[in-house]
Design an enzyme around this catalytic site. Structure first.
Site, PDB file in Angstrom:
ATOM      1  N   GLU A  44      11.997  22.105  10.155  1.00 19.03           N
ATOM      2  CA  GLU A  44      13.260  21.719   9.153  1.00 19.03           C
ATOM      3  C   GLU A  44      14.205  23.156   9.331  1.00 19.03           C
ATOM      4  O   GLU A  44      13.833  24.338   9.601  1.00 19.03           O
ATOM      5  CB  GLU A  44      12.675  21.818   7.722  1.00 19.03           C
ATOM      6  CG  GLU A  44      13.585  20.919   6.674  1.00 19.03           C
ATOM      7  CD  GLU A  44      12.959  19.525   7.178  1.00 19.03           C
ATOM      8  OE1 GLU A  44      13.792  18.518   6.885  1.00 19.03           O
ATOM      9  OE2 GLU A  44      11.703  19.376   7.229  1.00 19.03           O
ATOM     10  N   THR A  45      15.325  22.896   9.197  1.00 15.75           N
ATOM     11  CA  THR A  45      16.516  23.856   9.111  1.00 15.75           C
ATOM     12  C   THR A  45      17.210  23.420   7.944  1.00 15.75           C
ATOM     13  O   THR A  45      18.009  22.076   7.843  1.00 15.75           O
ATOM     14  CB  THR A  45      17.464  23.937  10.472  1.00 15.75           C
ATOM     15  OG1 THR A  45      16.566  24.183  11.333  1.00 15.75           O
ATOM     16  CG2 THR A  45      18.386  24.816  10.063  1.00 15.75           C
TER      17      THR A  45
END
Length: 258
Positions: A44-45
């Site tokens: 995830e970003t």
């Protein structure tokens, strides 16, 4: 642009689930956010823009695209905001695709107020058995597929074929069993999002904890995600909401050139 990488649901680096966090003055294009996400190649970003005194608009991207709910990147974003941007805050509110999400800081724990998924029991299929390597006792569907087995060690030893996981219904696959030292242990797999295994999945526990809370007859549970990195979640059911609490550690701070 400044980017932080935070190990969430972790009390030391190289454990928990790493999330990249970018706090911005204004939104980048979706193409650029996806390129940053793919370059990071983490599960995830998170990208956030401040919209009020204690409020941010938050979006989460996996290498496979934007997602509607993510626990560890929300924890990581709150950690960055409270420690590096608005140090006076002990609470922050996020406007997200899953509505308003509030994170509160209690000493070294960050408490996430998340929606609880309503689970629908579904038939156990041969495809589930073939994918997991044993026949689940029960299976449930919400956004993700949750399969329950009775052997903690079998959860820890899972070595799944991601192509088989992709053929199952549900966005992610969670496999969970009762734990010896924890109320439950689980692992989470997301090859449809180009994430073979999510090391510690907060949104997954919005599926996992409702099952075990009902099964064990208790609203407060301690869960362990038994990936190679590992992570502990302190969970509480409150009506149609679930509190997921955990620690976080800063791994890196960098300037990215975009």
């Amino acid at each position: 642009m400044r980017q932080y990488v935070v190990d969430a649901f972790a009390d030391k680096v190289f454990s928990g689930n790493p999330a990249a966090v970018c706090i911005m003055e204004k939104w980048l294009s979706e193409d650029l956010m996806m390129n940053i996400t793919r370059e990071n190649n983490l599960s995830e970003t998170a990208f956030a823009v401040k919209v009020g005194e204690e409020k941010y608009h938050l979006r989460w991207f996996t290498p496979g695209g934007e997602i509607d709910l993510c626990g560890h990147a929300t924890l990581g974003t709150a950690f960055v905001i409270m420690n590096y941007y608005d140090k006076k805050l002990d609470q922050v509110s996020f406007d997200t695709l899953s509505g308003e999400l509030i994170v509160k800081r209690d000493k070294d724990l960050y408490e996430l107020d998340f929606p609880k998924y309503d689970l629908e029991e579904v038939p156990v299929t041969q495809a589930m058995t073939d994918t997991i390597g044993c026949q689940p006792l029960k299976a449930y569907m919400a956004r993700d597929l949750l399969c329950i087995i009775d052997d903690e060690q079998a959860v820890r030893d899972l070595n799944l074929d991601m192509e088989k996981v992709k053929e199952l219904d549900g966005l992610l696959l969670h496999v969970s069993a009762p734990g010896k030292d924890f109320d439950c242990v689980s692992r989470s797999f997301a090859p449809k999002l180009n994430v073979p295994e999510d090391p510690v999945c907060g949104s997954g526990h919005c599926h996992i904890i409702p099952y075990w809370a009902d099964k064990l007859g208790k609203n407060d549970l301690v869960a362990y995600q038994a990936s190679s990195r590992g992570g502990t979640l302190y969970c509480r059911i409150e009506g149609d909401r679930i509190t997921l609490a955990g620690k976080a550690c800063l791994y890196s701070v960098a300037d990215i050139n975009v």
